[in-house]
Design a protein around this motif. Sequence first.
Motif, PDB file in Angstrom:
ATOM      1  N   ASP A 156      28.477  17.995 -13.471  1.00 26.37           N
ATOM      2  CA  ASP A 156      29.205  19.250 -13.400  1.00 26.37           C
ATOM      3  C   ASP A 156      28.250  20.449 -13.439  1.00 26.37           C
ATOM      4  OD1 ASP A 156      31.840  19.801 -13.103  1.00 26.37           O
ATOM      5  OD2 ASP A 156      32.411  19.054 -15.088  1.00 26.37           O
ATOM      6  N   ALA A 157      28.629  21.513 -12.785  1.00 28.26           N
ATOM      7  CA  ALA A 157      27.979  22.831 -12.920  1.00 28.26           C
ATOM      8  C   ALA A 157      26.488  22.821 -12.588  1.00 28.26           C
ATOM      9  CB  ALA A 157      28.194  23.391 -14.341  1.00 28.26           C
ATOM     10  N   TYR A 158      26.034  21.828 -11.841  1.00 27.89           N
ATOM     11  CA  TYR A 158      24.612  21.789 -11.478  1.00 27.89           C
ATOM     12  C   TYR A 158      24.210  23.004 -10.648  1.00 27.89           C
ATOM     13  CZ  TYR A 158      23.889  16.793 -12.761  1.00 27.89           C
ATOM     14  OH  TYR A 158      23.747  15.606 -13.413  1.00 27.89           O
ATOM     15  N   THR A 159      25.032  23.298  -9.616  1.00 27.98           N
ATOM     16  CA  THR A 159      24.634  24.366  -8.691  1.00 27.98           C
ATOM     17  C   THR A 159      24.587  25.731  -9.375  1.00 27.98           C
ATOM     18  OG1 THR A 159      25.444  23.086  -6.829  1.00 27.98           O
ATOM     19  CG2 THR A 159      25.129  25.442  -6.455  1.00 27.98           C
TER      20      THR A 159
ATOM     21  N   VAL B 199      16.842  22.320  -3.818  1.00 25.01           N
ATOM     22  CA  VAL B 199      16.746  21.044  -3.103  1.00 25.01           C
ATOM     23  C   VAL B 199      17.892  20.149  -3.563  1.00 25.01           C
ATOM     24  CG1 VAL B 199      15.300  19.045  -2.591  1.00 25.01           C
ATOM     25  CG2 VAL B 199      14.228  21.254  -3.076  1.00 25.01           C
ATOM     26  N   ARG B 200      18.760  19.804  -2.619  1.00 27.51           N
ATOM     27  CA  ARG B 200      19.874  18.929  -2.968  1.00 27.51           C
ATOM     28  C   ARG B 200      19.469  17.472  -2.755  1.00 27.51           C
ATOM     29  NH1 ARG B 200      26.046  19.080  -0.462  1.00 27.51           N
ATOM     30  NH2 ARG B 200      26.592  16.932  -1.018  1.00 27.51           N
ATOM     31  N   GLY B 201      19.717  16.653  -3.725  1.00 26.20           N
ATOM     32  CA  GLY B 201      19.421  15.224  -3.611  1.00 26.20           C
ATOM     33  C   GLY B 201      20.459  14.543  -2.737  1.00 26.20           C
ATOM     34  N   GLU B 202      20.356  14.831  -1.439  1.00 36.03           N
ATOM     35  CA  GLU B 202      21.355  14.361  -0.465  1.00 36.03           C
ATOM     36  C   GLU B 202      21.483  12.839  -0.495  1.00 36.03           C
ATOM     37  OE1 GLU B 202      23.177  15.941   1.915  1.00 36.03           O
ATOM     38  OE2 GLU B 202      22.287  17.965   2.062  1.00 36.03           O
ATOM     39  N   GLY B 203      22.715  12.394  -0.626  1.00 36.09           N
ATOM     40  CA  GLY B 203      22.971  10.960  -0.483  1.00 36.09           C
ATOM     41  C   GLY B 203      22.532  10.121  -1.676  1.00 36.09           C
ATOM     42  N   THR B 204      22.090  10.754  -2.751  1.00 26.92           N
ATOM     43  CA  THR B 204      21.708   9.978  -3.934  1.00 26.92           C
ATOM     44  C   THR B 204      22.965   9.643  -4.736  1.00 26.92           C
ATOM     45  OG1 THR B 204      21.269  12.031  -5.132  1.00 26.92           O
ATOM     46  CG2 THR B 204      19.387  10.989  -4.045  1.00 26.92           C
ATOM     47  N   PRO B 205      22.883   8.688  -5.670  1.00 25.65           N
ATOM     48  CA  PRO B 205      24.097   8.287  -6.392  1.00 25.65           C
ATOM     49  C   PRO B 205      24.816   9.472  -7.029  1.00 25.65           C
ATOM     50  CG  PRO B 205      22.275   6.805  -6.925  1.00 25.65           C
ATOM     51  CD  PRO B 205      21.699   7.917  -6.087  1.00 25.65           C
TER      52      PRO B 205
ATOM     53  N   THR C  95      28.078  14.398  -4.024  1.00 24.82           N
ATOM     54  CA  THR C  95      29.233  14.672  -3.169  1.00 24.82           C
ATOM     55  C   THR C  95      29.323  16.180  -3.019  1.00 24.82           C
ATOM     56  OG1 THR C  95      30.685  14.858  -5.092  1.00 24.82           O
ATOM     57  CG2 THR C  95      30.540  12.683  -4.068  1.00 24.82           C
ATOM     58  N   ASP C  96      30.193  16.639  -2.116  1.00 19.86           N
ATOM     59  CA  ASP C  96      30.327  18.086  -1.964  1.00 19.86           C
ATOM     60  C   ASP C  96      30.911  18.708  -3.230  1.00 19.86           C
ATOM     61  OD1 ASP C  96      29.158  18.145   0.477  1.00 19.86           O
ATOM     62  OD2 ASP C  96      31.040  17.997   1.606  1.00 19.86           O
ATOM     63  N   ARG C  97      31.690  17.932  -3.948  1.00 16.49           N
ATOM     64  CA  ARG C  97      32.247  18.449  -5.205  1.00 16.49           C
ATOM     65  C   ARG C  97      31.172  18.470  -6.301  1.00 16.49           C
ATOM     66  NH1 ARG C  97      37.008  16.536  -8.884  1.00 16.49           N
ATOM     67  NH2 ARG C  97      36.944  18.317 -10.324  1.00 16.49           N
ATOM     68  N   TYR C  98      30.305  17.447  -6.307  1.00 16.32           N
ATOM     69  CA  TYR C  98      29.257  17.358  -7.327  1.00 16.32           C
ATOM     70  C   TYR C  98      27.872  17.233  -6.679  1.00 16.32           C
ATOM     71  CZ  TYR C  98      33.149  16.343 -10.473  1.00 16.32           C
ATOM     72  OH  TYR C  98      34.311  16.408 -11.190  1.00 16.32           O
ATOM     73  N   PRO C  99      27.434  18.302  -5.992  1.00 13.67           N
ATOM     74  CA  PRO C  99      26.131  18.208  -5.338  1.00 13.67           C
ATOM     75  C   PRO C  99      25.006  18.105  -6.362  1.00 13.67           C
ATOM     76  CG  PRO C  99      26.991  20.445  -5.201  1.00 13.67           C
ATOM     77  CD  PRO C  99      28.070  19.610  -5.803  1.00 13.67           C
ATOM     78  N   ARG C 100      23.994  17.304  -6.037  1.00 17.64           N
ATOM     79  CA  ARG C 100      22.844  17.114  -6.935  1.00 17.64           C
ATOM     80  C   ARG C 100      21.838  18.234  -6.664  1.00 17.64           C
ATOM     81  NH1 ARG C 100      26.689  14.396  -9.136  1.00 17.64           N
ATOM     82  NH2 ARG C 100      25.626  13.170 -10.721  1.00 17.64           N
ATOM     83  N   THR C 101      22.083  19.419  -7.225  1.00 22.57           N
ATOM     84  CA  THR C 101      21.283  20.605  -6.890  1.00 22.57           C
ATOM     85  C   THR C 101      20.116  20.783  -7.860  1.00 22.57           C
ATOM     86  OG1 THR C 101      23.321  21.628  -6.117  1.00 22.57           O
ATOM     87  CG2 THR C 101      21.399  23.067  -6.386  1.00 22.57           C
TER      88      THR C 101
END
Length: 426
Positions: A34-37, A57-63, A66-72
């Motif tokens: 939550d609230a990463y971005t 840098v978004r960790g695209e496609g990592t576990p 998702t667009d709701r919980y981007p790994r930012t």
Amino acid sequence: MNERLARAVASRRDELVALCVDLIRFPTVNPPGDAYTPCAEWIAHRLRRAGYETIMVRGEGTPGDTDRYPRTNVVARRAGRGPGPTVHFNSHIDVVEAGAGWTVDPFAGAVREGRVYGRGACDMKGGLAASIVAAEAFMEVFPDFPGAIEISGTVDEESGGFGGVAYLARQGYFSKPRVDHVIIPEPLNKDRICLGHRGVWWAEIETKGEIAHGSMPFLGDCAVRHMGAVLDAFEDELFPALDAKRTAMPVVPEGARRSTMNINSIHGGQTEDYRPGLPSPNVPDWCRLTIDRRFLLEERLEEVKGEVTAILDRLARERPKFRYSIRDVMEVLPTMTERDAPVVTAVAAGIREVFGREPDYVISPGTYDQKHVARIGHLHDCIAYGPGILDLAHRPDEWVGIDDMVESATVMAYSLDALLNGALTR
Ligand SMILES: [Zn+2]
């Protein structure tokens, strides 16, 4: 010169507290992430004000991405005036869930009696705040410093770091020539240097059986009883053998200065839960066990696995109908930075300067993001050093001491002086 650095940090005390509080107020709970971005963007904004260039840098496609919980993730870099090494402070911005038992709001950042309370206060938003202040104090005293300073806020450390440091390391963010020295301000206590961690092997063992009517178990083959034989063998042979394996690694706490294994879970057959449906009337034809084996520099992963498979193979020979499969879930090799590595020497000198005594050198029982820096980035000049008491991490009423943050920020500022200005060799 050191006095000026200490004063520059001390004059930022209120700001350090405010930074820590502001970071705690982002409920960056993982899972789900939550609230990463907003948290990463806030850090980027704060560091740009201090002259850093920042990149998200978004960790695209990592576990979990998702667009709701981007790994930012955020990486910030402030180049100095001339050529020189780069010192990187890496902090994870994710925290574990608050859980029950709090007497304060876990995401308010309450300040009381010299402490900041909140989920992530010690693990590790206090460390991130300390590193930001340390770098700013250093840059005030040495505006013409050579080399570069980087600060990153990364995600998912609590769930393995795949969308955070591992992802960034794959893109070259934790390798030479970009970076030379890495300090991870995890809460290992302000006067201790954490050189690395034990290794991990997680595996899932499955015993197989044969389904049959529960009233006539002799017609089938009970996978749970086979697993019972595995557990018996573990109790009789494996646990005593692991207990006897001591290490020269200075692992804390003392109890972890050896090989250990946890049995994380066991499941077999159909549901035992009567409430939503009905209990299983069958002989179970499968049983699964997850083991979490922590191993030492003195052990090789093949041997670690071999101890378990030797027991399973022997059972397969001795026990009628015993069949099994085993699946690796996670492998992390142990890592330990040399005591004479530059980053260790620099931080040790800072600890001597601030506390007037020798640092303790420790190894963490569990792993943290250093594994990715070492294994993927191939950068071995990396340690964990930061404020906060390790035992408070992940617990209710987690807190970090304000004096501890100030003192460890001073150590970090001295370390920058040593690593970038060569203060130790002057
Ligand atoms: Zn942590």
